[in-house]
Design an enzyme around this catalytic site. Structure first.
Site, PDB file in Angstrom:
ATOM      1  N   PHE A 139       0.862  -1.187   0.000  1.00  0.00           N
ATOM      2  CA  PHE A 139       0.000   0.000   0.000  1.00  0.00           C
ATOM      3  C   PHE A 139       0.892   1.228   0.000  1.00  0.00           C
ATOM      4  CE2 PHE A 139      -2.440   3.455   1.895  1.00  0.00           C
ATOM      5  CZ  PHE A 139      -3.571   3.414   1.085  1.00  0.00           C
ATOM      6  N   ASP A 224       9.296   2.556   1.252  1.00  0.00           N
ATOM      7  CA  ASP A 224       8.153   3.270   1.820  1.00  0.00           C
ATOM      8  C   ASP A 224       8.105   2.926   3.312  1.00  0.00           C
ATOM      9  OD1 ASP A 224       5.716   4.146   2.728  1.00  0.00           O
ATOM     10  OD2 ASP A 224       4.586   3.481   0.968  1.00  0.00           O
ATOM     11  N   LYS A 253       3.255   9.806   8.745  1.00  0.00           N
ATOM     12  CA  LYS A 253       2.604   9.266   9.953  1.00  0.00           C
ATOM     13  C   LYS A 253       3.290   9.689  11.245  1.00  0.00           C
ATOM     14  CE  LYS A 253       0.100   5.374   7.915  1.00  0.00           C
ATOM     15  NZ  LYS A 253      -1.281   5.533   8.293  1.00  0.00           N
TER      16      LYS A 253
HETATM   17  N1  PLP Z   1       2.461   4.296   2.471  1.00  0.00           N
HETATM   18  C1  PLP Z   1       2.166   3.456   3.470  1.00  0.00           C
HETATM   19  C2  PLP Z   1       3.076   2.300   3.742  1.00  0.00           C
HETATM   20  C3  PLP Z   1       1.029   3.644   4.243  1.00  0.00           C
HETATM   21  O1  PLP Z   1       0.734   2.798   5.229  1.00  0.00           O
HETATM   22  C4  PLP Z   1       0.199   4.761   3.964  1.00  0.00           C
HETATM   23  C5  PLP Z   1      -1.028   4.974   4.740  1.00  0.00           C
HETATM   24  O2  PLP Z   1      -1.548   4.127   5.389  1.00  0.00           O
HETATM   25  C6  PLP Z   1       0.555   5.606   2.915  1.00  0.00           C
HETATM   26  C7  PLP Z   1       1.693   5.357   2.187  1.00  0.00           C
HETATM   27  C8  PLP Z   1      -0.293   6.802   2.593  1.00  0.00           C
HETATM   28  O3  PLP Z   1      -0.145   7.750   3.605  1.00  0.00           O
HETATM   29  P1  PLP Z   1      -1.212   8.948   3.762  1.00  0.00           P
HETATM   30  O4  PLP Z   1      -2.497   8.344   4.162  1.00  0.00           O
HETATM   31  O5  PLP Z   1      -0.599   9.837   4.806  1.00  0.00           O
HETATM   32  O6  PLP Z   1      -1.286   9.622   2.424  1.00  0.00           O
END
Ligand code: PLP
Length: 403
Positions: A139, A224, A253
């Site tokens: 994700f 990521d 986050k």
């Molecule tokens: N990347 C990862 C691994 C995530 O867990 C998330 C959100 O859960 C995102 C990207 C996207 O982050 P945001 O919701 O702050 O755009």
């Protein structure tokens, strides 16, 4: 939930989320309260955002002082705090440069743009080398770059055509990743621990193998760490255990401890790919966000929180594992590292998340059958014990219902 809140939600808030069951109005440490005064032990931590729990006094003071001094200035002008934070993040990640944004999706989007610039540079033209290999079950956010990179069809459903140039390969399978990299590939993008996908950790061998593969094939290795970074696994970055140095890292986050901020670290070898005018973000590196984030980094250090995560998570995971022995018809196992924990259940977890909440414990579902437990980094043994008692009692009731 107060009827007016519910009414306004029903009428005016877009229905892109499931209807929220309660309204949270206050938080302190590991506890949160709803608008009817009910207290919860919050192991949802805003989906891994509230790394220090709610309203840590040092964090609150830092944000309050900054908002009273300068709320925003844009990236037309330098902000001393942005420089300080960039330096601190480079000290943690390695020699490189930092781009600031507001969210995880913007951070991963920036990594995708980096991969395009890299592909253009090495192939000498646009539209030639732009393929990004990512993992199934991953994700990476809800922007078009993020959702196209995401290896879950449910995130893309309704939004086709997605961006071209992404292939999704089985996580932790080095042979398949190697086969997926072609002369048109510019980058590999993975989460060291897949959070939304159900708490699956990359093995050290996989990360080391990917590093070697990417270096040999002239492909960027992009991580990521939006969910698994900022101390959640007991090291500042989740990939640290492997000893590899990636070419780019997305963060968000926990980085702001509740204040929206995203950041991207780019290895010094590739940082020059971005030139003035090539990328930007109005709110990125906003002074309040930087003040919040600097406070998070200070508190992680001064309160020795990485050690706290390492010390307590080993014991906590053992206790969770014991739930599998006690409730074999319900619990399938425990996955994850540090305080990014997935309790794998033998059933769909939606109803369990609701029952746990009604019993005073907030958790987050993942991938249908996984209960995500995301305690703040400064959680105490007592709070972890309380969570175990609530889990046991809810599982006990469920087991009795099954029999
Ligand atoms: N990347 C990862 C691994 C995530 O867990 C998330 C959100 O859960 C995102 C990207 C996207 O982050 P945001 O919701 O702050 O755009």
């Amino acid at each position: 939930m107060h009827s007016k809140t519910k009414e306004f939600y029903d009428q005016f808030v877009l229905k892109n989320y499931a209807s929220p069951p309660i309204a949270i109005v206050r938080g302190e440490g590991t506890r949160a309260w709803d608008d009817e005064g009910r207290e919860y032990l919050d192991f949802s931590t805003g989906v891994a955002v509230n790394a220090l729990g709610h309203c840590h006094p040092v964090w609150v003071k830092a944000v309050q002082e900054q908002v009273a001094q300068l709320g925003h200035c844009s990236n037309l002008y330098a902000s001393p705090l942005q420089g300080d934070l960039a330096k601190r993040l480079c000290q943690l990640a390695g020699p490189g440069k930092i781009f600031f944004c507001n969210s995880g999706a913007e951070a991963t989007e920036t990594l995708v743009k980096l991969s395009r610039l890299h592909g253009k540079k090495v192939s000498g033209q646009e539209n030639q080398r732009f393929q990004v290999v990512t993992a199934r079950g991953s994700f990476h956010g809800r922007t078009f770059g993020g959702l196209s990179a995401t290896g879950q069809e449910k995130t893309q459903a309704g939004f086709h055509p997605i961006l071209p140039g992404f292939s999704h390969v089985k996580f932790n399978d080095l042979v398949l990743f190697s086969e997926a990299i072609t002369e048109n590939t510019s980058a590999v993008l993975i989460e060291p621990i897949q959070g939304e996908g159900g708490v699956h950790a990359a093995t050290v061998d996989f990360l080391c193998g990917l590093r070697e593969l990417c270096t040999n094939r002239g492909v960027l290795l992009l991580l990521d760490e939006v969910q698994c970074g900022v101390g959640r696994t007991g090291t500042f970055f989740a990939h640290e255990e492997s000893g590899i140095i990636p070419d780019g890292i997305a963060m968000a986050k926990g980085l702001g401890g509740g204040f929206p901020i995203g950041a991207v670290w780019i290895h010094e070898q590739f940082a020059e790919l971005f030139q003035p005018g090539s990328h930007g973000c109005t709110f990125g590196g906003n002074p309040m966000a930087c003040a919040a984030s600097l406070a998070v980094l200070d508190i992680i250090k001064s309160e020795n929180l990485l050690q706290n995560v390492r010390d307590l998570s080993v014991w906590y995971k053992r206790e969770l594992q014991a739930l599998k022995t006690r409730f074999p018809s319900l619990v399938d196992g425990v996955r994850g590292q540090g305080f990014l924990i997935g309790l794998v259940m033998k059933r769909e977890v939606g109803p369990l998340v609701a029952e746990l909440r009604d019993s005073g414990l907030l958790t987050v579902p993942a991938a249908g059958d996984v209960l995500r437990l995301l305690p703040p980094l400064n959680v105490s043994t007592e709070d972890l014990q309380t969570s175990l008692q609530i889990l046991s009692s809810v599982f006990h009731n469920n087991e009795n219902q099954v029999q």
